[in-house]
Design a protein around this motif. Sequence first.
Motif, PDB file in Angstrom:
ATOM      1  N   ARG A 156      39.980  58.239  67.429  1.00 15.07           N
ATOM      2  CA  ARG A 156      39.462  59.579  67.728  1.00 15.07           C
ATOM      3  C   ARG A 156      38.194  59.876  66.944  1.00 15.07           C
ATOM      4  N   GLY A 157      38.149  59.404  65.703  1.00 19.18           N
ATOM      5  CA  GLY A 157      37.026  59.766  64.855  1.00 19.18           C
ATOM      6  C   GLY A 157      35.710  59.143  65.294  1.00 19.18           C
ATOM      7  N   THR A 158      35.723  57.849  65.555  1.00 18.62           N
ATOM      8  CA  THR A 158      34.495  57.136  65.888  1.00 18.62           C
ATOM      9  C   THR A 158      34.300  56.969  67.389  1.00 18.62           C
ATOM     10  N   GLY A 159      35.350  57.172  68.143  1.00 16.97           N
ATOM     11  CA  GLY A 159      35.275  56.949  69.582  1.00 16.97           C
ATOM     12  C   GLY A 159      35.395  55.492  69.979  1.00 16.97           C
ATOM     13  N   GLU A 160      35.492  54.613  68.994  1.00 12.29           N
ATOM     14  CA  GLU A 160      35.518  53.178  69.290  1.00 12.29           C
ATOM     15  C   GLU A 160      36.817  52.789  69.977  1.00 12.29           C
ATOM     16  N   SER A 185      26.782  64.249  83.981  1.00 11.14           N
ATOM     17  CA  SER A 185      26.346  65.640  83.910  1.00 11.14           C
ATOM     18  C   SER A 185      26.733  66.254  82.569  1.00 11.14           C
ATOM     19  N   GLU A 186      27.393  65.463  81.732  1.00 13.79           N
ATOM     20  CA  GLU A 186      27.814  65.956  80.430  1.00 13.79           C
ATOM     21  C   GLU A 186      26.666  65.871  79.431  1.00 13.79           C
ATOM     22  N   SER A 187      26.763  66.684  78.399  1.00 15.05           N
ATOM     23  CA  SER A 187      25.721  66.661  77.374  1.00 15.05           C
ATOM     24  C   SER A 187      26.193  65.988  76.092  1.00 15.05           C
ATOM     25  N   ASP A 188      27.499  65.875  75.943  1.00  9.62           N
ATOM     26  CA  ASP A 188      28.056  65.297  74.725  1.00  9.62           C
ATOM     27  C   ASP A 188      28.885  64.086  75.109  1.00  9.62           C
ATOM     28  N   TYR A 189      28.516  62.916  74.613  1.00 11.86           N
ATOM     29  CA  TYR A 189      29.223  61.692  74.979  1.00 11.86           C
ATOM     30  C   TYR A 189      28.885  60.593  73.985  1.00 11.86           C
ATOM     31  N   TYR A 190      29.598  59.493  74.108  1.00  9.89           N
ATOM     32  CA  TYR A 190      29.330  58.301  73.307  1.00  9.89           C
ATOM     33  C   TYR A 190      28.836  57.189  74.236  1.00  9.89           C
ATOM     34  N   LEU A 191      28.024  56.331  73.674  1.00  6.87           N
ATOM     35  CA  LEU A 191      27.613  55.105  74.360  1.00  6.87           C
ATOM     36  C   LEU A 191      27.868  53.923  73.438  1.00  6.87           C
ATOM     37  N   PHE A 192      28.238  52.804  74.025  1.00  6.39           N
ATOM     38  CA  PHE A 192      28.595  51.625  73.248  1.00  6.39           C
ATOM     39  C   PHE A 192      28.008  50.370  73.884  1.00  6.39           C
ATOM     40  N   TRP A 193      27.819  49.371  73.034  1.00  6.02           N
ATOM     41  CA  TRP A 193      27.609  48.002  73.492  1.00  6.02           C
ATOM     42  C   TRP A 193      28.723  47.153  72.894  1.00  6.02           C
ATOM     43  N   TYR A 194      29.409  46.417  73.787  1.00  9.27           N
ATOM     44  CA  TYR A 194      30.443  45.483  73.368  1.00  9.27           C
ATOM     45  C   TYR A 194      29.994  44.066  73.707  1.00  9.27           C
ATOM     46  N   LYS A 195      30.374  43.141  72.855  1.00 10.98           N
ATOM     47  CA  LYS A 195      30.076  41.725  73.030  1.00 10.98           C
ATOM     48  C   LYS A 195      31.378  40.990  73.339  1.00 10.98           C
ATOM     49  N   GLN A 196      31.320  40.088  74.324  1.00  8.10           N
ATOM     50  CA  GLN A 196      32.479  39.268  74.642  1.00  8.10           C
ATOM     51  C   GLN A 196      32.066  37.794  74.593  1.00  8.10           C
ATOM     52  N   PRO A 197      32.323  37.122  73.489  1.00  2.00           N
ATOM     53  CA  PRO A 197      32.020  35.684  73.396  1.00  2.00           C
ATOM     54  C   PRO A 197      33.018  34.879  74.225  1.00  2.00           C
ATOM     55  N   PRO A 198      32.842  33.564  74.283  1.00  3.09           N
ATOM     56  CA  PRO A 198      33.768  32.731  75.068  1.00  3.09           C
ATOM     57  C   PRO A 198      35.230  32.881  74.647  1.00  3.09           C
ATOM     58  N   SER A 199      35.479  33.306  73.438  1.00  8.14           N
ATOM     59  CA  SER A 199      36.862  33.540  72.986  1.00  8.14           C
ATOM     60  C   SER A 199      37.524  34.682  73.751  1.00  8.14           C
ATOM     61  N   ARG A 200      36.742  35.453  74.500  1.00  2.00           N
ATOM     62  CA  ARG A 200      37.111  36.607  75.347  1.00  2.00           C
ATOM     63  C   ARG A 200      37.462  37.871  74.570  1.00  2.00           C
ATOM     64  N   GLN A 201      37.425  37.794  73.259  1.00  2.00           N
ATOM     65  CA  GLN A 201      37.653  38.992  72.464  1.00  2.00           C
ATOM     66  C   GLN A 201      36.528  39.994  72.684  1.00  2.00           C
ATOM     67  N   MET A 202      36.837  41.271  72.793  1.00  2.00           N
ATOM     68  CA  MET A 202      35.838  42.325  72.944  1.00  2.00           C
ATOM     69  C   MET A 202      35.500  42.866  71.561  1.00  2.00           C
ATOM     70  N   ILE A 203      34.217  42.799  71.202  1.00  4.10           N
ATOM     71  CA  ILE A 203      33.773  43.153  69.851  1.00  4.10           C
ATOM     72  C   ILE A 203      32.728  44.249  69.951  1.00  4.10           C
ATOM     73  N   LEU A 204      32.913  45.331  69.209  1.00  2.59           N
ATOM     74  CA  LEU A 204      31.926  46.399  69.204  1.00  2.59           C
ATOM     75  C   LEU A 204      30.671  45.927  68.494  1.00  2.59           C
ATOM     76  N   VAL A 205      29.535  46.105  69.157  1.00  2.00           N
ATOM     77  CA  VAL A 205      28.245  45.753  68.563  1.00  2.00           C
ATOM     78  C   VAL A 205      27.606  46.982  67.936  1.00  2.00           C
ATOM     79  N   ILE A 206      27.572  48.071  68.700  1.00  2.32           N
ATOM     80  CA  ILE A 206      26.862  49.253  68.246  1.00  2.32           C
ATOM     81  C   ILE A 206      27.314  50.472  69.062  1.00  2.32           C
ATOM     82  N   ARG A 207      27.263  51.646  68.444  1.00  3.83           N
ATOM     83  CA  ARG A 207      27.638  52.872  69.149  1.00  3.83           C
ATOM     84  C   ARG A 207      26.590  53.939  68.907  1.00  3.83           C
ATOM     85  N   GLN A 208      26.480  54.837  69.853  1.00  2.17           N
ATOM     86  CA  GLN A 208      25.497  55.919  69.762  1.00  2.17           C
ATOM     87  C   GLN A 208      26.166  57.212  70.214  1.00  2.17           C
ATOM     88  N   GLU A 209      26.012  58.258  69.419  1.00  2.00           N
ATOM     89  CA  GLU A 209      26.500  59.569  69.830  1.00  2.00           C
ATOM     90  C   GLU A 209      25.342  60.319  70.481  1.00  2.00           C
TER      91      GLU A 209
END
Lengths: 112, 116
Positions: A96-100, B28-52
């Motif tokens: 919830r905190g980071t949205g991650e 149409s929202e003004s408040d949200y999060y954006l993310f980039w996730y990386k998926q290497p061949p291991s198929r694990q989903m890894i957070l790269v970066i987030r933006q509010e």
Amino acid sequence: DADVTQTPRNRITKTGKRIMLECSQTKGHDRMYWYRQDPGLGLRLIYYSFDVKDINKGEISDGYSVSRQAQAKFSLSLESAIPNQTALYFCATNDRGTGELFFGEGSRLTVL
Amino acid sequence: AQTVTQSQPEMSVQEAETVTLSCTYDTSESDYYLFWYKQPPSRQMILVIRQEAYKQQNATENRFSVNFQKAAKSFSLKISDSQLGDAAMYFCAYRGSPSGTYKYIFGTGTRLKVLA
């Protein structure tokens, strides 16, 4: 141990069989999700749950059902598997905190 | 409904060079999060970066940075000094505001190849 654990990691089954994919998490998050990944389609939401009593359909819920047995456990069932349900399935929880979103290792399902 | 578009199915970059992956979204929202996730061949989903969305400053994590253009609804990922370990599928993702749902919407992904 992983914070979000999925079982099985890989499964091959036949058309018409019932399959359950299980997910458990130790992060203490209340929100849990099931996604399906197909080549060229990205990740699509199947079901999500905000607590044990709150379960919601995602964009592709047909042919799937879920059960939230406890805050930490969220399972996905295919009552009668069909070949176009062959995909990589991910469980995830939400901070919830980071949205991650925190993902499990994925369950690759092949339906023959 | 919100949508996320990644128009580059595949990209290549030479080792040590810089590459930019594109992502656009519709909301149409003004408040949200954006993310980039990386998926290497291991198929694990890894957070790269987030933006509010309410933060005007672009997020940065070591060699990874974003160019967030809220008015244009654009959220590109720049990878500097590319390394062989950066080779992976990259997914852009959107999460709506607390007053809405907490569904995460993903793009279709960009496969990044790093050439030695």
